[in-house]
Every structure is written in structure tokens, then in C-alpha cells.
Design a protein around this motif. Structure first.
Motif, PDB file in Angstrom:
ATOM      1  N   MET A  23     -17.947  11.246 -15.198  1.00 47.57           N
ATOM      2  CA  MET A  23     -16.884  11.348 -16.189  1.00 47.57           C
ATOM      3  C   MET A  23     -16.307  12.762 -16.287  1.00 47.57           C
ATOM      4  N   ASP A  24     -17.136  13.767 -16.058  1.00 43.47           N
ATOM      5  CA  ASP A  24     -16.630  15.140 -16.074  1.00 43.47           C
ATOM      6  C   ASP A  24     -15.660  15.363 -14.925  1.00 43.47           C
ATOM      7  N   GLN A  25     -16.036  14.887 -13.743  1.00 41.23           N
ATOM      8  CA  GLN A  25     -15.137  15.029 -12.588  1.00 41.23           C
ATOM      9  C   GLN A  25     -13.869  14.219 -12.802  1.00 41.23           C
ATOM     10  N   PHE A  26     -14.003  13.030 -13.354  1.00 46.42           N
ATOM     11  CA  PHE A  26     -12.843  12.178 -13.605  1.00 46.42           C
ATOM     12  C   PHE A  26     -11.866  12.882 -14.547  1.00 46.42           C
ATOM     13  N   ALA A  27     -12.380  13.469 -15.605  1.00 41.01           N
ATOM     14  CA  ALA A  27     -11.531  14.184 -16.556  1.00 41.01           C
ATOM     15  C   ALA A  27     -10.836  15.366 -15.891  1.00 41.01           C
ATOM     16  N   ALA A  28     -11.583  16.102 -15.067  1.00 42.99           N
ATOM     17  CA  ALA A  28     -11.001  17.262 -14.386  1.00 42.99           C
ATOM     18  C   ALA A  28      -9.935  16.829 -13.382  1.00 42.99           C
ATOM     19  N   ASP A  29     -10.225  15.765 -12.631  1.00 41.39           N
ATOM     20  CA  ASP A  29      -9.271  15.307 -11.624  1.00 41.39           C
ATOM     21  C   ASP A  29      -7.995  14.772 -12.260  1.00 41.39           C
ATOM     22  N   ARG A  30      -8.088  14.165 -13.424  1.00 40.64           N
ATOM     23  CA  ARG A  30      -6.901  13.624 -14.084  1.00 40.64           C
ATOM     24  C   ARG A  30      -5.936  14.724 -14.528  1.00 40.64           C
ATOM     25  N   LYS A  31      -6.444  15.933 -14.651  1.00 36.09           N
ATOM     26  CA  LYS A  31      -5.582  17.054 -15.034  1.00 36.09           C
ATOM     27  C   LYS A  31      -4.755  17.575 -13.858  1.00 36.09           C
ATOM     28  N   ASP A  32      -5.117  17.168 -12.645  1.00 35.50           N
ATOM     29  CA  ASP A  32      -4.412  17.622 -11.445  1.00 35.50           C
ATOM     30  C   ASP A  32      -3.180  16.741 -11.224  1.00 35.50           C
ATOM     31  N   ASP A  33      -2.279  16.761 -12.183  1.00 41.09           N
ATOM     32  CA  ASP A  33      -1.196  15.788 -12.255  1.00 41.09           C
ATOM     33  C   ASP A  33      -0.271  15.829 -11.047  1.00 41.09           C
ATOM     34  N   ASP A  34       0.109  17.000 -10.591  1.00 41.48           N
ATOM     35  CA  ASP A  34       1.039  17.097  -9.468  1.00 41.48           C
ATOM     36  C   ASP A  34       0.461  16.461  -8.209  1.00 41.48           C
ATOM     37  N   ALA A  35      -0.813  16.730  -7.947  1.00 42.78           N
ATOM     38  CA  ALA A  35      -1.440  16.181  -6.745  1.00 42.78           C
ATOM     39  C   ALA A  35      -1.618  14.670  -6.862  1.00 42.78           C
ATOM     40  N   LEU A  36      -1.945  14.186  -8.045  1.00 40.14           N
ATOM     41  CA  LEU A  36      -2.092  12.742  -8.247  1.00 40.14           C
ATOM     42  C   LEU A  36      -0.758  12.038  -8.035  1.00 40.14           C
ATOM     43  N   ARG A  37       0.298  12.621  -8.576  1.00 41.39           N
ATOM     44  CA  ARG A  37       1.617  12.024  -8.398  1.00 41.39           C
ATOM     45  C   ARG A  37       2.053  12.061  -6.930  1.00 41.39           C
ATOM     46  N   ALA A  38       1.687  13.112  -6.214  1.00 44.00           N
ATOM     47  CA  ALA A  38       2.033  13.198  -4.797  1.00 44.00           C
ATOM     48  C   ALA A  38       1.335  12.101  -3.998  1.00 44.00           C
ATOM     49  N   SER A  39       0.078  11.847  -4.328  1.00 47.30           N
ATOM     50  CA  SER A  39      -0.664  10.787  -3.645  1.00 47.30           C
ATOM     51  C   SER A  39      -0.058   9.421  -3.954  1.00 47.30           C
ATOM     52  N   LEU A  40       0.257   9.191  -5.230  1.00 49.24           N
ATOM     53  CA  LEU A  40       0.896   7.936  -5.613  1.00 49.24           C
ATOM     54  C   LEU A  40       2.246   7.793  -4.932  1.00 49.24           C
ATOM     55  N   ARG A  41       2.999   8.874  -4.862  1.00 52.89           N
ATOM     56  CA  ARG A  41       4.318   8.855  -4.220  1.00 52.89           C
ATOM     57  C   ARG A  41       4.193   8.422  -2.759  1.00 52.89           C
ATOM     58  N   SER A  42       3.137   8.865  -2.085  1.00 55.78           N
ATOM     59  CA  SER A  42       2.927   8.483  -0.690  1.00 55.78           C
ATOM     60  C   SER A  42       2.757   6.975  -0.560  1.00 55.78           C
ATOM     61  N   ASP A  43       1.975   6.379  -1.465  1.00 61.92           N
ATOM     62  CA  ASP A  43       1.804   4.916  -1.445  1.00 61.92           C
ATOM     63  C   ASP A  43       3.126   4.211  -1.705  1.00 61.92           C
TER      64      ASP A  43
END
Length: 213
Positions: free
Chosen positions: A125-145
Motif C-alpha cells: 500500500m505504501d508503494q501504491f500510494a507513492a506510485d499514484r502520485k506519479d501522475d504524468d508517468a501514469l497518464r503517459a502509460s495510459l495514453r500509450s494503451d
């Protein structure tokens, strides 16, 4: 074993049933599937009607913008991308837990459901919370899909893409978690796509709908 691809959206009950079937087959070691995201909101957005490529992208929208399905699907997609950073099994467990919460337990697709799914999937859960803050990278990955789905021409979920490139929307009215049934339904899908008849569309008459279990 070469992997199939499955495009899905968390708001779609047919996609949930498709992932359940895929999970049965992958757990039995009979098929591999790669999870990819497709946004029904983006696909059906009026700004994208008649366009060769999307001009309106879900990934460009603020998290609190738009109607309910836009907000909830973006929330779920970004959380799923964050969960996937903990590995393939974590990705599957989170995605299925969230699908089940929404479509089986009839929960709202919201932050509470996301957090409950993360716990059900035994995420760090700590990693999940930290990773969710990396918004630009998450959106870039979603954009690729989303870009890949646009290139293929995905319009509904679940859409399966076979290793040979054949792709089709497979609408499941019924759910199975039984291995033999999953085998039969998956074989039927492959038979249709590979048929020498060149079957392009099967759609039931509106007064003769598919039987639901």
C-alpha cells in the motif's frame, strides 16, 4: 506461449466477464493475456466522431472534470497503471478485484473501491500510494494503451487481439469461472475469427436477445 491482448474499461460489465474468462484460462496455463486499457468515454466522445485519430483524449482531462463515467474511469485506469508497477499478478488481481466490486458487488467506481481493490490484491500500500502520485508517468502509460487501441480500431470492450493480429469485440452476456466452459467460449471466439466465411458481424435481432444465465 504467445500472448493475446485484451482491451477493457472498468465501467463495462462485458469487459469484466471477459477478464474473468481470461483469468480462468491463464490460471490453467492454457492462454496468456496482456491487459490494455480502452476508454469508452474517449471512444464515444462527440469530438472524436468521424476523426481518423482521436482529438479528445481522456489523458488530457483533469481528474475532477467531466461527467461521472469520465471521472470514474480515469480514476480507475490510473490506479490500475500504478498497481501494475507491482507486477503482472498484482495487475490482474487489482483489476479483477475492482471489476468484482463494481459489477458483482454493485459498489460505486470511486476512491473507496480503488483502495478496497488494492487491499484485496495484497498490494504494497505504501508503494501504491507513492506510485499514484506519479501522475504524468501514469497518464503517459495510459495514453500509450489508448493510442494502440485507436490504431487497431477498438470500439467496445472487451476487445481481444490474437497473436496473429486478428481482433474483435466479444460481448459476454454471461459470466463463467469454469475452466471447461471458458475453453469452449474461447474456442468459439477463435473459430469465428478464423472462419473461412470471413464473418465480420454477428448481432442478434432485438426481439431475440441472447439468453442470460
Amino acid at each position: 506461449m504467445t500472448s493475446n491482448t485484451i482491451f477493457f474499461d472498468f465501467v463495462c460489465p462485458y469487459a469484466w466477464r471477459g477478464l474473468e474468462l481470461a483469468q480462468v484460462l491463464r490460471k490453467a496455463g492454457e492462454q496468456q493475456f496482456t491487459l490494455k486499457h480502452f476508454s469508452l468515454v474517449q471512444g464515444n466522445h462527440p469530438d472524436n466522431a468521424g476523426q481518423k485519430e482521436p482529438v479528445w483524449w481522456l489523458t488530457d482531462q483533469p481528474g475532477d472534470a467531466g461527467e461521472r463515467f469520465q471521472k470514474s474511469s480515469l480514476l480507475a485506469f490510473l490506479a490500475a497503471v500504478a498497481a501494475a508497477r507491482q507486477g503482472e499478478e498484482a495487475s490482474w488481481e487489482f483489476s479483477l478485484a475492482l471489476f468484482r466490486a463494481v459489477h458483482e458487488d454493485k459498489k460505486s467506481l470511486d476512491e473507496d473501491a480503488v483502495m478496497a481493490a488494492a487491499k484485496a490484491a495484497n498490494l504494497d500500500m505504501d508503494q501504491f500510494a507513492a506510485d499514484r502520485k506519479d501522475d504524468d508517468a501514469l497518464r503517459a502509460s495510459l495514453r500509450s494503451d489508448l493510442a494502440e487501441s485507436a490504431e487497431i480500431g477498438v470500439f467496445g470492450t472487451p476487445t481481444f487481439v490474437l497473436p496473429g493480429g486478428e481482433a474483435a469485440y466479444y460481448r459476454f452476456e454471461n459470466l463463467t469461472r469454469d475452466l471447461e466452459t471458458a475453453r469452449q467460449w474461447w474456442k468459439l471466439y477463435g473459430d469465428v475469427l478464423h472462419s473461412g466465411a470471413g464473418i465480420a458481424t454477428i448481432k442478434r435481432a432485438k426481439n431475440r436477445p441472447a439468453k442470460k444465465a
